[in-house]
Design a protein around this motif. Structure first.
Motif, PDB file in Angstrom:
ATOM      1  N   UNK A 123       0.858  -1.191   0.000  1.00  0.00           N
ATOM      2  CA  UNK A 123       0.000   0.000   0.000  1.00  0.00           C
ATOM      3  C   UNK A 123       0.894   1.241   0.000  1.00  0.00           C
ATOM      4  N   UNK A 124       0.322   2.388  -0.400  1.00  0.00           N
ATOM      5  CA  UNK A 124       1.117   3.619  -0.288  1.00  0.00           C
ATOM      6  C   UNK A 124       1.498   3.843   1.174  1.00  0.00           C
ATOM      7  N   UNK A 125       2.723   4.284   1.434  1.00  0.00           N
ATOM      8  CA  UNK A 125       3.135   4.431   2.837  1.00  0.00           C
ATOM      9  C   UNK A 125       2.391   5.554   3.534  1.00  0.00           C
ATOM     10  N   UNK A 126       2.352   5.458   4.858  1.00  0.00           N
ATOM     11  CA  UNK A 126       1.778   6.527   5.680  1.00  0.00           C
ATOM     12  C   UNK A 126       2.710   7.720   5.601  1.00  0.00           C
TER      13      UNK A 126
END
Lengths: 205, 1004
Positions: free
Chosen positions: A201-204
């Motif tokens: 997933x896209x990182x935080x």
């Protein structure tokens, strides 16, 4: 009436064969990749490192000096010996190597107090590789895998999540091998895929 | 309803992002705020000061603090499955669409029914519930408890499954720094520069702590700029990790600490599917630097809880950091210098100040500076009373000397009252680490004493106040921690230049006298969250409670969800004063984890559902699933329970499977059995000592059933062991005992008999074990293994052969757990499924029937074979089981001596027998107690209990195994099993073997 004949190589089924595609789909080499290394030759070896006859016999049979330093691995060609305890090692070699290695050990260890048992089918091996591999393990492992504390050529017996594993670091990348009992393999693979899922997933920010 | 946005904001400034407006809802009303707000700051910026009702009296309450110590502004955040109770509005970051409601207000915040409790409050003193709801007892269940449950309690727990995920992370470091205020940042910098692995954890959204609302400068830079530079430097250090929104809540032994990171809460519910909402960090640190700051103490004066009463430090924070105009006319009531920061902040924001009320007769230079700025300072005065209901409207100011109020004073109108009673260092984690705090009479607070672990406290949590001193202490603590962990030379970096502020000592004013005697008019709140007043503490002392721990529990002071962060010291001081003792003589309370409440979700992490516990399966499992097996949990294993055909229930399936084994051919997946390779010159001797019977004389290629006991003589495990060579044995154990038997063997080899040359290696999962059982088993094996002589003479019962089976090298054991002719075929587990399929294919013409554990249990019980854990429970000896034949008289073995102890040798021990219920269709429940006669007056002497019970299609009737006192002497007698529901079942005691007593089936 032996009309049913099993092919001892082609008819093998590794513990994670049914998850092979799932594992590939859950893997991202730029983050972390999970795959099974099936059917590796594994030999449980017991003997006393203080017994020079034993050490010499193993040297002769395997072409390597067994590691005596706790948690270390010795490699010689395609054979590696993992230190598991003061009198216990796991010898790992490519698929198919077991019969030759076992007979070499049996011949060399004649009359020596030792035990060499084929455990190739006792555990399977999961390779975990990629920049996020250590972080995935840290979700279920209490040990320190920082390069200052662990590294290639190191091995430990520990608990990952809720499964007993032999954990060997094989590369700087980092790359690890997890030796796990067959019956825990599906659980552990599922746990690893779950722990690795967030890195797709896209990182935080 | 929508309220105009930001009507109570300063014109500019603060750390909110005014370009990013957000809307949110509180108690059904929509408001506006900005990114960077907390829920509390956003509400205050909308002029909302009434945010909750108190726990007991349902008094209107406002925001008291700007942090973790908030006792009043508790909210229920969000609705439905994601609702979460009792969050501190001061710590909830604002996000678009946030929905919150106040807790403790029913039916609504402004019209609270429970507020009638205020009228009754003279009766609701400490111990009220203990004293009042005692009698009559019957009223408790029907009246008191339902009423109290409705009125009491804080928020509501969610009732739906939590849709979010949570996870855990383990991390190790050289230096853990807790708190990123000035001391923590300084410590992290000093430690990080040495190359040590440093983790800095901070509970807030951004680092800086008090510096974010400070007007001071460091090295000539505004404090927030210095923070930004420090963070940039930390980010450049590869071994340093900074975690914001991460609350260290627990400090355990050996520098093991737990923290919860709120990863996505600030983005709103469900904003990042797939990412864990919160993460539990398990930290192991060589050294810990605690830089957790301090909590400002409220002052205890009459009606000190009105909305608009706020810690002076919180006033400065809301004005400076969040740009909130908290009111139009403020009064500051203080005992110390720190409240003058609030004066400066209010002045800078142009908020009117009615007066500063300073309890000190000679308040010193900061008061002089305020006066110079035009502020009225009433020295030697106190606030003796407040006015207002939903918001403070004014205060009564009186001179106060020696605890006595001046007879007259003045009334000031105000809509904000900033209070400061001094500071309490946040020693919570220090206390959890087993460190003892000590009272510092000069600083008027508890400070950390000697550290109990590898830990240092720095800054305000160490009782050090004043920015320059805090920074210096943080730098020193960081450099020292790194050095002690093996990094750097311990040299302390230079402290940033900070302007010196002239200071005067604070005043010890624990209880401000009111206009009337205590308890008569107005309430002096000590614990805001639990509604404990100074009067309650006095009352507790009068009633004889002297220990602070007793007073705490009796009054509930400090026992709310905030664990008394604002109340403990005030309560203790009032108790000490009442008892006429010094504060250190009265003691302090111990702090326990968690520092702030932690969700159950993050405690569980991913250990839920399928991942709660590993499910272990055999290599043949997929076949069982495809065949429609139902599974039984045996430890972590899933074993096929039975294989129902269409329309069959368990009884029908088991009858069919059991008949198939007795009359034809059945097949069982026995792969879960424990298997151990035992090798060495002394292997036979070793087994002789471990088993009750003899193995050293076992012939090569022969098998023997063995029983092992613990030292107490109680049966521990059983199984068949085969001899493969002169110094080579192969042991099988029970499925559940596999791991513990191996440990047991290693234990004895390593500690008791190191002289024995024996090695053991587990091969449980190396081999798949397929048990074929039934009169046609030999035919099947002959088909599968044409090269193996399978006739009874060549391959007798209790022997093993290695040979080719279906083209595979296999180990075949002729042993039997069903009492039928049986072979257990073992092949490497990679080939287990292939062998199973070969057995099924070859067995088709013999009508092969797969059977599960239920049939296995039934068949072995027909033969009286025990199951460890069913017929045994750790209190049963081999002799109790009637297995004298397996207990060697000649040799010694583990547990032998215990068999002759008076208790193990007594005649009336429970011993194994069979039972035949009089009604042949009646299957006794396993575990049923057995008595001598039907009826009788309790207590009826109990004879024993049923251990196994089945209906047997082979016997055509029900039967059971039981452990009964003096059982074998009672053969033929009748016993009764009184069942739940009053029915009693009659059964006859018989020998525990029901079928083929001579063993001709298995031996043939």
């Amino acid at each position: 009436m032996a009309d049913v004949l099993i092919n001892p190589v082609a008819d093998r089924l590794s513990p994670l064969e049914l998850l092979r595609v799932t594992l590939a789909a859950a893997s991202d080499p730029s983050q972390v990749a999970i795959r099974e290394l099936p059917f590796l030759c594994q030999i449980a070896l017991r003997g006393s490192p203080g017994n020079t006859l034993f050490m010499a016999a193993v040297q002769k049979a395997l072409g390597l000096d067994l590691p005596v330093k706790a948690g270390s691995v010795v490699l010689a060609g395609s054979v590696r010996a993992l230190w598991l305890g003061p009198d216990e090692w796991l010898v790992v070699a490519p698929d198919g190597a077991a019969p030759a290695l076992l007979s070499a050990l049996a011949a060399a260890l004649e009359g020596v107090h030792a035990q060499a048992v084929d455990v190739s089918a006792n555990r399977t091996v999961i390779a975990l590789e990629g920049p996020r591999a250590a972080e995935v393990l840290a979700k279920g492992l209490t040990l320190d895998l920082h390069p200052r504390a662990f590294g290639p050529g190191r091995v430990t017996q520990t608990i990952l999540a809720r499964a007993a594993v032999i954990l060997e670091q094989t590369g700087e990348a980092p790359a690890y091998r997890l030796y796990v009992r067959n019956s825990f393999a599906t659980y552990l693979a599922s746990w690893l895929m779950d722990a690795a899922a967030e890195y797709r997933l896209p990182p935080l920010c | 309803m929508t309220k105009p946005m930001g009507s109570h904001r300063t014109a500019n400034g603060g750390r909110i992002d005014r370009s990013r407006p957000l809307s949110f809802m509180f108690d059904g009303v929509t408001y506006g705020g900005f990114a960077g707000d907390t829920l509390a700051s956003a509400l205050l910026a909308n002029g909302v000061h009434l945010v909750g009702r108190s726990f007991k009296y349902h008094r209107p309450r406002g925001v008291l603090t700007a942090g973790a110590d908030e006792p009043n502004a508790l909210v229920q955040l969000e609705r439905g499955a994601r609702t979460e109770p009792n969050l501190r509005a001061t710590q909830v970051e604002l996000y678009q669409g946030l929905v919150a409601t106040s807790v403790n207000a029913w039916p609504s915040l402004t019209h609270d029914l429970g507020a009638v409790n205020q009228l009754l409050s003279r009766f609701f003193v400490a111990g009220f519930y203990y004293k009042t709801f005692m009698r009559p007892k019957v009223l408790w269940d029907r009246v008191y408890e339902p009423f109290l449950r409705r009125m009491a309690g804080l928020g509501r727990a969610p009732e739906l499954p939590d849709p979010d995920i949570y996870d855990k992370m383990h991390v190790h470091c050289d230096v853990l720094v807790v708190g990123a205020g000035p001391a923590g940042l300084a410590a992290a910098l000093a430690a990080g520069r040495t190359g040590a692995r440093v983790i800095l954890m901070d509970e807030q959204a951004e680092a800086g702590g008090s510096l974010l609302s400070s007007a001071e400068s460091l090295d000539g830079k505004p404090a927030p700029d210095w923070v930004a530079d420090a963070l940039a430097e930390l980010a450049s250090l590869p071994a340093v990790r900074v975690l914001q929104r991460t609350s260290v809540f627990g400090y355990y032994d050996q520098n093991f600490l737990c923290a919860v990171e709120r990863r996505t809460d600030h983005l709103g519910p469900g904003a990042r599917p797939g990412l864990s909402r919160q993460r539990l960090w398990h930290v192991r640190a060589a050294r810990v630097v605690l830089a957790t700051g301090a909590h400002e103490r409220p002052l205890v004066f009459a009606d000190n809880d009105r909305p608009g009463v706020m810690q002076a430090s919180a006033v400065a924070t809301y004005v400076r950091r969040f740009g909130v105009r908290l009111g139009s006319r403020a009064v500051i009531f203080t005992t110390n210098d720190s409240a003058y920061d609030a004066v400066d902040a209010l002045l800078a924001a142009g908020i009117g100040i009615a007066a500063v009320v300073d309890s000190r007769p000679d308040p010193g230079p900061r008061a002089e500076a305020a006066r110079a700025a035009g502020v009225v300072v009433h020295a030697g005065c106190v606030v003796a009373a407040t006015h207002g209901t939903r918001r403070i409207t004014g205060v009564e100011v009186r001179g106060c000397e020696g605890g006595v109020l001046a007879p007259a004073g003045l009334r000031l109108s105000c809509d904000l009252l900033a209070i400061s009673g001094g500071w309490s260092p946040a020693v919570h984690l220090f206390s959890q680490s087993q460190g003892r705090v000590r009272w510092d009479e000069a600083k008027l607070c508890f400070v950390p004493g000697e550290a109990a672990q590898a830990q240092t406290s720095a800054g305000a949590c160490n009782g050090t106040f004043g920015l320059g001193a805090v920074l210096a202490e943080g730098l020193a603590a960081g450099a020292s921690a790194a050095h002690l962990a093996g990094f750097g030379d311990g040299a302390v970096p230079a402290t940033p230049a900070v302007a010196e502020v002239a200071a005067a000592p604070g005043d010890a004013l624990w209880l401000v006298p009111g206009l009337k005697p205590l308890g008569r008019a107005g309430k002096h709140f000590v614990d805001f969250q639990n509604d404990v007043t100074a009067f309650d503490i006095r009352l507790a002392a009068r009633e004889g409670f002297e220990s602070v721990e007793h007073v705490k529990r009796y009054t509930t002071n400090g026992m709310a969800t905030d664990q008394g962060k604002t109340s403990n010291v005030n309560g203790l001081a009032i108790l000490a004063d009442t008892l006429g003792r010094a504060i250190p003589e009265v003691g302090t309370t111990t702090f326990r984890a968690p520092y702030t409440p932690v969700t159950f979700g993050v405690m569980a992490g991913r250990d839920l559902g399928e991942m709660l516990d590993p499910v272990r399966t055999t290599p043949i499992h997929a076949w069982h699933v495809a065949r429609g097996a139902l599974f039984e949990d045996v430890g972590q294993w899933k074993r096929p329970w039975y294989f129902p055909l269409a329309g069959e229930d368990m009884h029908a399936a088991v009858r069919r499977e059991a008949k198939a084994v007795r009359d034809g051919l059945g097949v069982l997946d026995a792969s879960t059995l424990g298997k151990i390779e035992i090798r060495g010159r002394d292997a036979g001797v070793f087994l002789d000592r471990i088993y009750t019977n003899l193995f050293s004389k076992l012939g090569i290629g022969r098998c023997r059933y063995g029983l092992m006991c613990k030292e107490d003589g109680m049966v521990f495990d059983d199984g068949v062991t085969a001899r493969l060579g002169p110094d080579h044995y192969y042991m099988t154990t029970t499925t559940g005992g596999a791991a513990r038997v191996l440990d047991w063997l290693e234990d004895y080899l390593q500690t008791e008999w190191p002289d024995l040359e024996v090695y053991c290696t587990s091969v449980t999962e190396q081999w798949s074990t397929i048990a074929v059982s039934g009169p046609r088993a030999r035919d099947l094996l002959a088909d599968l293994a044409p090269g193996m002589a399978v006739d009874p003479e060549s391959f007798p019962f209790l022997s093993m052969r290695e040979g080719m089976v279906a083209g595979l090298a296999a180990r075949v054991f002729r042993i039997s757990f069903t009492g039928e002719l049986s072979y257990e075929i073992n092949v490497p587990s990679h080939l287990g499924l292939a062998m199973w399929q070969a057995v099924m294919a070859a067995g088709a013409r013999h009508g092969i029937t797969p059977y599960g554990t239920e049939t296995m249990h039934l068949l072995r019980a027909e033969k009286g074979f025990i199951i460890i854990g069913q017929e045994t429970d750790g209190t049963v000896t081999p002799l109790d089981l009637g297995m004298d034949w397996i207990v060697s008289k000649q040799k010694d073995f583990v547990g032998k001596r215990s068999l002759t102890r008076s208790d193990t040798a007594r005649a009336d021990r429970k011993r194994l027998v069979g039972l035949l219920p009089e009604d042949e269709g009646e299957v006794l429940p396993e575990g049923a107690q057995l008595v001598e006669m039907a009826g009788g007056t309790p207590p009826v002497p109990m004879l024993g209990h049923v251990t196994s019970s089945y209906w047997s299609p082979n016997l055509g009737r029900s039967f059971a195994l039981a452990l009964i006192k003096g059982g074998p002497e009672r053969l033929g007698q009748i016993v009764f099993a009184p069942l739940a529901g009053g029915r009693t079942v009659k059964a006859r005691i018989v020998e525990p073997v029901f079928l083929d007593r001579e063993g001709s089936r298995q031996n043939g």
